[in-house]
Scaffold this active site. Structure first.
Site, PDB file in Angstrom:
ATOM      1  CG  ASP A  38       0.540   4.778   5.400  1.00  0.00           C
ATOM      2  OD1 ASP A  38       0.702   3.792   4.656  1.00  0.00           O
ATOM      3  OD2 ASP A  38      -0.532   5.028   5.991  1.00  0.00           O
TER       4      ASP A  38
ATOM      5  CG  ASP B 145      -1.844   0.671   3.240  1.00  0.00           C
ATOM      6  OD1 ASP B 145      -0.886   1.339   3.637  1.00  0.00           O
ATOM      7  OD2 ASP B 145      -3.035   1.057   3.298  1.00  0.00           O
TER       8      ASP B 145
ATOM      9  CG  HIS C 215      -8.081   0.302   3.802  1.00  0.00           C
ATOM     10  ND1 HIS C 215      -7.272  -0.169   2.808  1.00  0.00           N
ATOM     11  CD2 HIS C 215      -7.260   0.992   4.648  1.00  0.00           C
ATOM     12  CE1 HIS C 215      -6.035   0.248   3.016  1.00  0.00           C
ATOM     13  NE2 HIS C 215      -5.988   0.944   4.126  1.00  0.00           N
TER      14      HIS C 215
ATOM     15  CG  HIS D 178      -8.702   3.330   1.092  1.00  0.00           C
ATOM     16  ND1 HIS D 178      -8.059   4.513   0.838  1.00  0.00           N
ATOM     17  CD2 HIS D 178      -8.173   2.857   2.240  1.00  0.00           C
ATOM     18  CE1 HIS D 178      -7.168   4.734   1.802  1.00  0.00           C
ATOM     19  NE2 HIS D 178      -7.225   3.748   2.661  1.00  0.00           N
TER      20      HIS D 178
ATOM     21  CD  GLU E 274      -4.854   2.677   7.683  1.00  0.00           C
ATOM     22  OE1 GLU E 274      -3.991   3.547   7.893  1.00  0.00           O
ATOM     23  OE2 GLU E 274      -5.413   2.513   6.584  1.00  0.00           O
TER      24      GLU E 274
ATOM     25  CD  GLU F 261      -1.957   0.661   6.691  1.00  0.00           C
ATOM     26  OE1 GLU F 261      -1.204   1.613   6.500  1.00  0.00           O
ATOM     27  OE2 GLU F 261      -3.040   0.496   6.084  1.00  0.00           O
TER      28      GLU F 261
HETATM   29 MN    MN Z   1      -4.182   1.857   4.831  1.00  0.00          MN
HETATM   30 MN    MN Z   2      -1.248   2.995   4.909  1.00  0.00          MN
END
Ligand code: MN
Ligand code: MN
Length: 296
Positions: free
Chosen positions: A85, A96, A155, A163, A188, A280
């Site tokens: 990630d 992200d 998010h 977030h 995600e 994600e």
């Molecule tokens: Mn995330």
């Molecule tokens: Mn992430």
């Protein structure tokens, strides 16, 4: 959304995707987790970005937030379900993205979360109900016989913010709120062969400032000065120990936690310790949505 901002989000996403791909290619049995995370962060900087949060790689039953310390000798093993990630910011604009590398025989589990993120992206546009995104994710994962992880969610992403609202569920939550034009969100899904629920374990190695207050000891003040350079974004214990040493850093972290200045984000295992995959992407919500973390 201003076209300059779109440009920065796109640049951020491109770097995040490139660095993630670079890291994913390194994931092989015998390779240390810390080396992959270090290399991903190095790649991000080489490409002109900054990490929006520490690169994290969580194995098997751990869904997220495993972030090796500098002396962590853990290596990937044959059979692992390894997540990677990674997030980037350009002038604060956060992207992200995450991927799962299958080192064994779990290609269906990996496909389940990948199909789920793609199914979710297909319904993203202004006016889509948030619950509908969750339903697309849930259906895609359940088709494979796995469970979506219900207590983790996508998010909103923003400037110096990893977030924020809206929260994007990984199941049909019935949320009737709608996506708005110009929103930036990360989707995600996690697919689990176990409970589809995770819990907070212990020993966090990722932290974030949650409250600005003065601190007493000089160690904590010194470490906090470094932390302030991260602009309120999450940071890794490893980043601090390399600069301040392990002893001083641990002392400072304890004080900052006790004072409520920082919060820790411990690894998140599945309640029944099933295997978990994750996929994600970050997307800008328009009639023609822009998936900023998808490489052409
Ligand atoms: Mn995330
Ligand atoms: Mn992430």
């Amino acid at each position: 959304m201003d076209s300059e901002i779109v440009k920065k989000f796109k640049e951020s996403g491109k770097i995040a995707a490139t660095a993630m791909q670079h890291g994913a290619r390194m994931i092989k049995p015998g390779v240390r987790l810390v080396d992959v995370c270090d290399d991903v962060e190095k790649k991000i900087k080489e490409l002109g970005g900054e990490p929006a949060f520490p690169a994290q790689t969580s194995d098997n039953d751990i869904a997220a937030h495993y972030c090796p310390e500098e002396d962590d000798e853990t290596v990937y093993k044959e059979g692992d379900v390894a997540k990677l990630d990674c997030g980037v910011h350009i002038d604060g604009y956060v992207s992200d993205n995450a991927v799962t590398v299958d080192l064994g025989d779990n290609s269906e589990l990996v496909k389940a979360s990948r199909d789920a993120v793609n199914a979710a992206l297909k319904v993203v546009k202004p006016g889509t109900k948030i619950g509908e995104i969750g339903r697309a994710i849930q259906q895609a994962i359940e088709k494979y016989g796995f469970a979506p992880v219900r207590n983790l969610s996508g998010h909103g992403i923003g400037r110096f913010s990893v977030h924020e609202s809206p929260s994007i569920p990984n199941f049909d939550s019935g949320n009737e709120q709608t996506l708005q034009e110009g929103q930036s969100i990360a989707i995600e899904p996690f697919a689990s062969s176990g409970a589809g629920m995770i819990y907070e374990s212990s020993n966090p190695t990722v932290f974030m400032v949650v409250n600005k207050k003065p601190v007493r000891s000089s160690f904590a003040r010194e470490v906090l000065k470094t932390i302030e350079q991260y602009n309120g974004l999450p940071f890794a214990l490893r980043w601090l120990t390399r600069k301040h040493g392990i002893g001083k850093t641990r002392f400072a972290i304890r004080e900052l936690l006790n004072a409520g200045i920082i919060k820790g984000y411990p690894p998140l295992p599945d309640v029944k310790h099933g295997l978990i995959s994750q996929a994600e992407h970050s997307v800008l919500v328009f009639d023609k949505p822009i998936v900023i973390t998808r490489l052409e």
